[in-house]
Motif scaffolding. Structure first.
Motif, short mmCIF file in Angstrom:
data_model
loop_
_atom_site.label_atom_id
_atom_site.label_comp_id
_atom_site.label_asym_id
_atom_site.label_seq_id
_atom_site.Cartn_x
_atom_site.Cartn_y
_atom_site.Cartn_z
N GLU A 109 25.20 33.33 48.83
CA GLU A 109 25.11 33.20 47.38
C GLU A 109 23.87 32.39 47.02
N LYS A 110 23.48 32.39 45.76
CA LYS A 110 22.30 31.64 45.32
C LYS A 110 22.39 30.17 45.69
N GLU A 111 23.57 29.60 45.55
CA GLU A 111 23.77 28.19 45.84
C GLU A 111 23.51 27.87 47.32
N ASP A 112 23.76 28.84 48.18
CA ASP A 112 23.56 28.64 49.61
C ASP A 112 22.10 28.38 49.94
N ARG A 138 20.03 26.65 48.16
CA ARG A 138 19.80 25.23 47.88
C ARG A 138 20.34 24.38 49.03
N ASP A 139 21.51 24.75 49.54
CA ASP A 139 22.08 24.02 50.68
C ASP A 139 21.18 24.15 51.90
N LYS A 154 18.35 21.78 51.73
CA LYS A 154 18.76 20.39 51.98
C LYS A 154 18.83 20.08 53.47
#
Length: 57
Positions: free
Chosen positions: A47-50, A52-53, A56
């Motif tokens: 997903e898109k949020e992945d 960002r992870d 990090k």
């Protein structure tokens, strides 16, 4: 097929998953087949949020 390096820790996980797959199916399965399957499964769940992870880490 392009050649890429897979770090030892990740490769050990692929090998462990291969053993589990062989035990479950009671059939021989190549570790490269398991690796391809894991990559395909992982790509379906990104997903898109992945992203960002990932950044990090």
């Amino acid at each position: 097929m392009p050649t890429k390096h897979i770090n030892d820790a990740v490769w050990r996980k692929v090998e462990q998953m291969t053993v589990k797959a062989v035990i479950e199916t009671r059939e021989p399965i190549k570790d490269t087949d398991v690796l391809n399957w894991l990559i395909e499964r992982g790509l379906k769940g990104i997903e898109k949020e992945d992203f960002r992870d990932l950044k990090k880490e």
